[in-house]
Structures are given as C-alpha cells and as structure tokens.
Write an enzyme that holds these catalytic residues in place. Structure first.
Site, PDB file in Angstrom:
ATOM      1  CG  ASN A 179      -5.239   4.259  -3.486  1.00 32.31           C
ATOM      2  OD1 ASN A 179      -4.128   4.734  -3.276  1.00 32.31           O
ATOM      3  ND2 ASN A 179      -5.500   2.974  -3.270  1.00 32.31           N
ATOM      4  CE  LYS A 211      -6.501   1.362  -8.287  1.00 35.54           C
ATOM      5  NZ  LYS A 211      -5.596   0.653  -7.353  1.00 35.54           N
ATOM      6  CB  SER A 230     -13.272  -1.072  -4.981  1.00 36.97           C
ATOM      7  OG  SER A 230     -11.897  -0.783  -4.786  1.00 36.97           O
ATOM      8  CD  GLU A 281      -3.033  -0.812   0.076  1.00 35.09           C
ATOM      9  OE1 GLU A 281      -3.139   0.327  -0.409  1.00 35.09           O
ATOM     10  OE2 GLU A 281      -3.727  -1.772  -0.308  1.00 35.09           O
ATOM     11  CE1 TYR A 324     -10.760   0.069 -15.950  1.00 33.44           C
ATOM     12  CE2 TYR A 324      -8.621   0.734 -15.078  1.00 33.44           C
ATOM     13  CZ  TYR A 324      -9.900   0.230 -14.888  1.00 33.44           C
ATOM     14  OH  TYR A 324     -10.322  -0.102 -13.624  1.00 33.44           O
ATOM     15  NE  ARG A 339      -9.579   6.245  -6.602  1.00 33.48           N
ATOM     16  CZ  ARG A 339      -9.327   4.971  -6.384  1.00 33.48           C
ATOM     17  NH1 ARG A 339      -8.397   4.337  -7.096  1.00 33.48           N
ATOM     18  NH2 ARG A 339      -9.989   4.290  -5.459  1.00 33.48           N
TER      19      ARG A 339
END
Length: 382
Positions: A269, A279, A217, A159, A264, A225
């Site tokens: 995040n 991503k 999600s 993360e 796409y 974003r």
C-alpha cells in the site's frame, strides 16, 4: 571468635606478611647476597621482587574486586538471578490480534516471560509494549505518567510511515523500537525464508486454473498499486477479490484462491525501505509467484531469493509485464524455475503481535543497559 571474624582478621595479616617479604627481597637485591635458596632461583633478581610484590597487591585488592564483580553481575542480570522472570505490560491490545499470554516458550522457546494487561500493576513491569496505532489521543496521559527509571517503553509498530500517526511531543518517550525495519532495536519481519526441516513434505507446485490474482482491502485511486493495476488489467486478465470487487475472501478461501493462481500481485500500500509484508510471504508459502510492487528489487533480495519473484520495476510498463506473464504461462519449464528455492527453503509468515511481545521480553533479558530513542520522528519518517 566466629569463622567470619577470623577471615576478617586473616586478610590484613596476609597483606602485612606479603609486604614484609617484598621489602626483604628489596634488601637482599640491593645488598647482592647469595639467593640460591629463593623459590625463583635462576631468574633475574628484579623479577623475583616484582612477582612477590604483585602477589601482595592482588591480596590487597581482593575485596574491591569481589565487590566490583558482584556489582557487574547485578547490572547484567538485573538483580538476583540471570534467569529471573521478565514482566511485560501490554498497554493496548492490537485490534483482533490478542494472543495467549503463555505462548512465548512453547512457540518460540523464549522462557521467563510474564505478561500482564492490568495498568494498575505498571510499577511491576520491566517494560511496556505500546502498539502505536492504538495510542491515538492518549499521548498526553502517557507524558504525565510517573514511571520507574529502569522501565523500558517500547514503540511497537508494523505499519509503514505513510500509515503511521506521528506522535507530537513524544521524542524522548520511548526506550526501544520494535518494527519490521532491520535497523529497529528489535527486528520483527512479516515473514522469513527458512531452511526446510526433516518434517517438511516435498514441495509440489499446486494445480493452477488462474493466471493472475489479487486480493485487496484498501482501495484508493491515489495509490500507486491501484493505478498500476488499472493499467495492467487492460492487457491481461486479473482475477480480483476483496471489498472493492464485491468478492470477500475469508481465511480458508484465501489459501485456496492464492494457491490456484500462477502469479499473485503482491502490491504494497506504500513504498518504504524494508516494508515487505505478508503479501509476499503468503503466496510464496502457498506455491505462487509474487509479482511485487514496493521498495527496489535490491531491498527484496535481502529477504527472499532473487529468482523467486517478479518486480514491476524490471519492466518499462504494465503492458510489458503483462506480455512477460503470458509468455511464462506458455513455458512450464521457465515457470517452474521460480520454485527452485523450495528444494532448500520454505516461506513462513509471522504472527507479529505475539512475536513483538515475546521478542521484547527476550531483548530485555539480554540488554539491561540505558537506552533511549532520541528522535523517533526523524528515524522513522526521515
């Protein structure tokens, strides 16, 4: 007398003989006799003595050198055998990411890895892998654990700093870092661009029936974003999926949806150095052009071809980006240029939980020296 005892008595005799020869040479040098009978005749007399003395000195040091060599081998190999098995304790399983404990060799070719999950065997582990997100309130227990002095504790995390809890009081708890950042001790990227192999099928751009897609999600209006998407969607249609849009996507549908889109939104995040996730790599793998929001373009270009993606920072506004995407939609030749790299490379997505564990094992096999992370808070959060 045994052969071992004979060897023990032989070395002093050889040393004494070597010294006697040396002193004899010195005598002859200073008295300047005829020396044609010497094996090094024709060389300067001083060199004859030097070489002879050196031989005696080498003999004298033979036992010390052997002991030092044995010690060095043990330090480098960690003990008996350079191919000895490394035991890794998994302290916590990351949620929904358990993996086959015997898969390092068949998947990555990394041999000699033995994984355990029983904390009662902590003394047998060469290293412990801690998935930091799972430590939570267990830090105090870790600080009180008695650990073997050569055991490595590995700070493992994928993360970003924004979404990683800081562990107060753990500044000298860990020996190694395993992370997506390139300056970690063990670098674990979310994906990679690798050369094509003979078994890869020739690439063809999938059929497209959507222009721009996004699957999200985690929805928070404060995130950059989300703010960018809200403005972009005013100027171009975006087929959006996920819990917020009440259109959940499973793994099978994910591949179908992403491959059916020309572009796409690969929006991270949070924005941090090297934080370039699946991503980006998944759309590239599925034949879709990623539109990225994350670290600067220069950082992306360290990991993926510069002409394979579109960066939001290249445009003055979301509206300008929308106009550019519409123009590309009308120009198939320009659009296909984004896939020129597929002639030579493919995109891969790593199963990071397993890769962490296997790469930790490989690192311990090759690095047995002392190492500690003195200030992990300063390193990761700056």
């Amino acid at each position: 007398m045994t052969s071992k005892a004979s060897s023990r008595h032989f070395c002093p005799l050889v040393i004494a003989g070597g010294l006697l020869i040396c002193f004899t040479m010195i005598f002859f040098v200073y008295n300047n006799p005829t020396m044609n009978w010497l094996p090094c005749a024709g060389k300067p007399q001083f060199n004859v003595c030097t070489e002879t003395c050196l031989s005696a000195q080498i003999i004298t040091n033979c036992s010390e050198n052997k002991q030092e060599m044995t010690r060095s081998v043990k330090i480098a190999g960690g003990g008996n055998d350079h191919a000895s098995e490394i035991t890794i304790l998994i302290w916590y399983w990351p949620p929904r990411r358990q993996f086959n404990l015997d898969s390092c060799e068949p998947v990555y070719g990394i041999k000699g890895c033995h994984f355990i999950v029983d904390r009662a065997q902590i003394d047998k582990a060469h290293a412990i892998v801690f998935y930091i997100q799972e430590i939570k309130g267990d830090l105090q227990n870790l600080l009180n654990i008695s650990r073997p002095p050569r055991q490595k504790w590995v700070w493992t995390n994928m993360e970003s700093p924004t979404n990683t809890p800081q562990l107060k009081g753990a500044e000298v708890l860990f020996n190694l870092t395993s992370n997506y950042r390139t300056d970690a001790d063990i670098w674990i990227p979310y994906g990679r661009i690798v050369e094509i192999s003979e078994t890869d099928e020739p690439f063809q751009i999938p059929l497209k029936d959507k222009l721009v897609c996004w699957i999200v999600s985690h929805w928070n209006i404060k995130l950059k974003r989300v703010q960018y998407f809200n403005e972009l969607s005013k100027h171009i249609k975006v087929d959006a999926y996920g819990r917020h849009f009440e259109q959940r996507i499973d793994n099978e549908d994910y591949n179908k949806v992403v491959s059916s889109c020309k572009f796409y939104l690969s929006f991270e995040n949070s924005i941090h150095k090297d934080y370039i996730t699946e991503k980006v790599f998944n759309p590239m793998r599925l034949g879709t052009v990623p539109v990225v929001l994350g670290p600067p373009r220069e950082n992306y270009e360290e990991f993926i071809p510069r002409d394979s993606f579109i960066h939001v920072d290249d445009f003055q506004s979301p509206r300008e980006l929308a106009e550019h995407l519409k123009a590309l939609d009308q120009n198939q030749e320009m659009y296909e240029r984004f896939f020129s790299w597929r002639k030579d490379y493919v995109s891969t997505h790593n199963e990071v939980s397993r890769l962490h564990a296997c790469k930790v094992c490989e690192h311990i096999q090759n690095h047995r020296g002392f190492k500690i992370v003195k200030n992990i808070t300063k390193w990761y959060w700056g």
